[in-house]
Design an enzyme around this catalytic site. Structure first.
Site, PDB file in Angstrom:
ATOM      1  N   ASP A   1     -20.464  -9.251  -4.735  1.00  0.00           N
ATOM      2  CA  ASP A   1     -20.103  -8.211  -5.740  1.00  0.00           C
ATOM      3  C   ASP A   1     -20.141  -8.770  -7.356  1.00  0.00           C
ATOM      4  O   ASP A   1     -19.888 -10.240  -7.111  1.00  0.00           O
ATOM      5  CB  ASP A   1     -18.675  -7.493  -5.398  1.00  0.00           C
ATOM      6  CG  ASP A   1     -17.625  -8.455  -4.988  1.00  0.00           C
ATOM      7  OD1 ASP A   1     -17.840  -9.720  -5.174  1.00  0.00           O
ATOM      8  OD2 ASP A   1     -16.679  -8.184  -4.251  1.00  0.00           O
TER       9      ASP A   1
ATOM     10  N   ASN B   1      -5.958  -3.760   0.200  1.00  0.00           N
ATOM     11  CA  ASN B   1      -6.074  -2.513   0.587  1.00  0.00           C
ATOM     12  C   ASN B   1      -7.151  -2.329   1.747  1.00  0.00           C
ATOM     13  O   ASN B   1      -7.448  -1.076   1.969  1.00  0.00           O
ATOM     14  CB  ASN B   1      -6.223  -1.405  -0.533  1.00  0.00           C
ATOM     15  CG  ASN B   1      -7.625  -1.876  -1.323  1.00  0.00           C
ATOM     16  OD1 ASN B   1      -8.148  -2.903  -0.856  1.00  0.00           O
ATOM     17  ND2 ASN B   1      -7.779  -1.465  -2.649  1.00  0.00           N
TER      18      ASN B   1
ATOM     19  N   HIS C   1     -10.060  -3.583   1.483  1.00  0.00           N
ATOM     20  CA  HIS C   1     -11.440  -3.819   0.884  1.00  0.00           C
ATOM     21  C   HIS C   1     -12.297  -4.704   1.482  1.00  0.00           C
ATOM     22  O   HIS C   1     -11.788  -5.989   1.845  1.00  0.00           O
ATOM     23  CB  HIS C   1     -11.406  -3.379  -0.554  1.00  0.00           C
ATOM     24  CG  HIS C   1     -11.003  -4.722  -1.665  1.00  0.00           C
ATOM     25  ND1 HIS C   1     -10.429  -4.483  -2.528  1.00  0.00           N
ATOM     26  CD2 HIS C   1     -11.185  -5.869  -1.065  1.00  0.00           C
ATOM     27  CE1 HIS C   1     -10.319  -5.686  -3.053  1.00  0.00           C
ATOM     28  NE2 HIS C   1     -10.770  -6.505  -2.247  1.00  0.00           N
TER      29      HIS C   1
ATOM     30  N   GLU D   1     -13.952  -0.233  -1.746  1.00  0.00           N
ATOM     31  CA  GLU D   1     -12.143   0.270  -1.725  1.00  0.00           C
ATOM     32  C   GLU D   1     -12.041   1.478  -0.867  1.00  0.00           C
ATOM     33  O   GLU D   1     -13.167   1.828  -0.337  1.00  0.00           O
ATOM     34  CB  GLU D   1     -11.986   0.657  -3.234  1.00  0.00           C
ATOM     35  CG  GLU D   1     -12.058  -0.383  -4.305  1.00  0.00           C
ATOM     36  CD  GLU D   1     -11.037  -1.332  -4.365  1.00  0.00           C
ATOM     37  OE1 GLU D   1     -10.521  -1.653  -3.529  1.00  0.00           O
ATOM     38  OE2 GLU D   1     -10.756  -2.120  -5.603  1.00  0.00           O
TER      39      GLU D   1
HETATM   40  C1  GLP Z   1     -11.451  -9.723  -3.903  1.00  0.00           C
HETATM   41  C2  GLP Z   1     -13.300  -9.798  -3.638  1.00  0.00           C
HETATM   42  C3  GLP Z   1     -13.397  -9.853  -2.043  1.00  0.00           C
HETATM   43  C4  GLP Z   1     -12.336 -10.656  -1.316  1.00  0.00           C
HETATM   44  C5  GLP Z   1     -10.930 -10.278  -1.597  1.00  0.00           C
HETATM   45  C6  GLP Z   1      -9.777 -10.782  -1.086  1.00  0.00           C
HETATM   46  O1  GLP Z   1     -11.143  -8.664  -4.681  1.00  0.00           O
HETATM   47  N1  GLP Z   1     -14.148  -8.746  -4.147  1.00  0.00           N
HETATM   48  O2  GLP Z   1     -14.585 -10.034  -1.695  1.00  0.00           O
HETATM   49  O3  GLP Z   1     -12.608 -11.022  -0.002  1.00  0.00           O
HETATM   50  O4  GLP Z   1     -10.670  -9.770  -2.965  1.00  0.00           O
HETATM   51  O5  GLP Z   1      -9.579 -11.900  -1.839  1.00  0.00           O
HETATM   52  P1  GLP Z   1      -8.662 -13.083  -1.467  1.00  0.00           P
HETATM   53  O6  GLP Z   1      -9.466 -13.838  -0.611  1.00  0.00           O
HETATM   54  O7  GLP Z   1      -8.156 -14.040  -2.736  1.00  0.00           O
HETATM   55  O8  GLP Z   1      -7.251 -12.697  -0.859  1.00  0.00           O
END
Ligand code: GLP
Length: 246
Positions: free
Chosen positions: A67, A143, A145, A150
């Site tokens: 993304d 959440n 995702h 989302e």
């Molecule tokens: C972000 C990314 C995801 C990621 C998630 C968790 O928003 N788009 O690909 O896995 O959040 O982030 P973190 O690893 O910092 O908890």
């Protein structure tokens, strides 16, 4: 969904790094799908170390990131493209030309935007032209995702422009220096796009991920918990440390 529990985060990162290294040694032009965030940083560090100390060669590897935020220049300090360059591509010797990101040009996917050129379809085509993703690394958001799929994301969803959930924006606020600076939209690979990868490896570390892991394992195909939509993939593995396993 297979779930492997490791004593420490470092052990899980090492396990996945070894799997990626074996793939790249057998197939120097392997195609990797990559996540950003705090979760995969240790994996990228270990792979960069293997490149430096053990000569693991990433020069022909192709990558596709999950993304990217809309409205940021590629050099913006919070752009995933820049983050990946600093945390993985440069230290692992992955040429910029081999790295793929969704094109986040201003109007991509916006209502009324020209459908003559569709950068989301281009991104999907680029993945297919590369032969598909061999191994895709994922984290889980607060959440549920995956990438920026989302809650409410359909299992059949493909690469598209999405509106970010309030929690997702709130979680990014500190890094952007204020909620009002966090982009409202992003381009994300869809769930169906993710499910086409040949291997899915989901990482989750720390007590703050414990409830997320439990819900991911318990639910099946719940659109309100996007990570649960991964159930049923033939080669899906969750790698967690003890504190995330609870
Ligand atoms: C972000 C990314 C995801 C990621 C998630 C968790 O928003 N788009 O690909 O896995 O959040 O982030 P973190 O690893 O910092 O908890």
């Amino acid at each position: 969904m297979e779930c492997r529990v490791f004593g420490t985060r470092t052990q899980a990162e090492r396990e996945l790094a070894v799997e990626v290294a074996e793939l790249v040694r057998v197939r120097p032009d392997a195609v990797l799908g990559l996540a950003t965030g705090n979760t995969p940083t240790g994996l990228y560090r270990e792979l960069a170390r293997m490149h430096r100390d053990e000569g693991l060669d990433f020069a022909s590897v192709r990558t596709f990131n999950l993304d990217e935020y809309c409205g940021l220049t590629p050099d913006h300090p919070r752009a995933f493209r820049r983050w990946m360059r600093e945390h993985f591509f440069d230290p692992a010797g992955i040429p910029a030309a081999n790295t793929g990101f969704p094109d986040v040009g201003e109007n991509v996917g916006a209502p009324g935007a020209s459908d003559r050129i569709d950068p989301c379809a281009d991104f999907e085509r680029a993945i297919r032209d590369a032969g598909g993703i061999d191994l895709l690394v994922l984290g889980i958001g607060r959440n549920g995702h995956v990438a920026f799929n989302e809650p409410g994301s359909e299992r059949a969803s493909r690469t598209r422009r999405v509106e970010l959930h309030p929690w997702t924006r709130a979680d990014a606020a500190a890094a952007f220096g204020g909620l009002d600076r966090v982009p409202t939209h992003a381009i994300t690979m869809g769930i169906a796009t993710i499910l086409e990868a040949r291997r899915l490896r989901v990482l989750a570390f720390g007590p703050e991920k414990r409830a997320l892991v439990a819900r991911t394992l318990a639910a099946t195909a719940d659109p309100d918990w996007p990570a649960s939509q991964l159930h049923g993939h033939p080669d899906l593995r969750l790698l967690v440390d003890r504190s995330a396993a609870g």
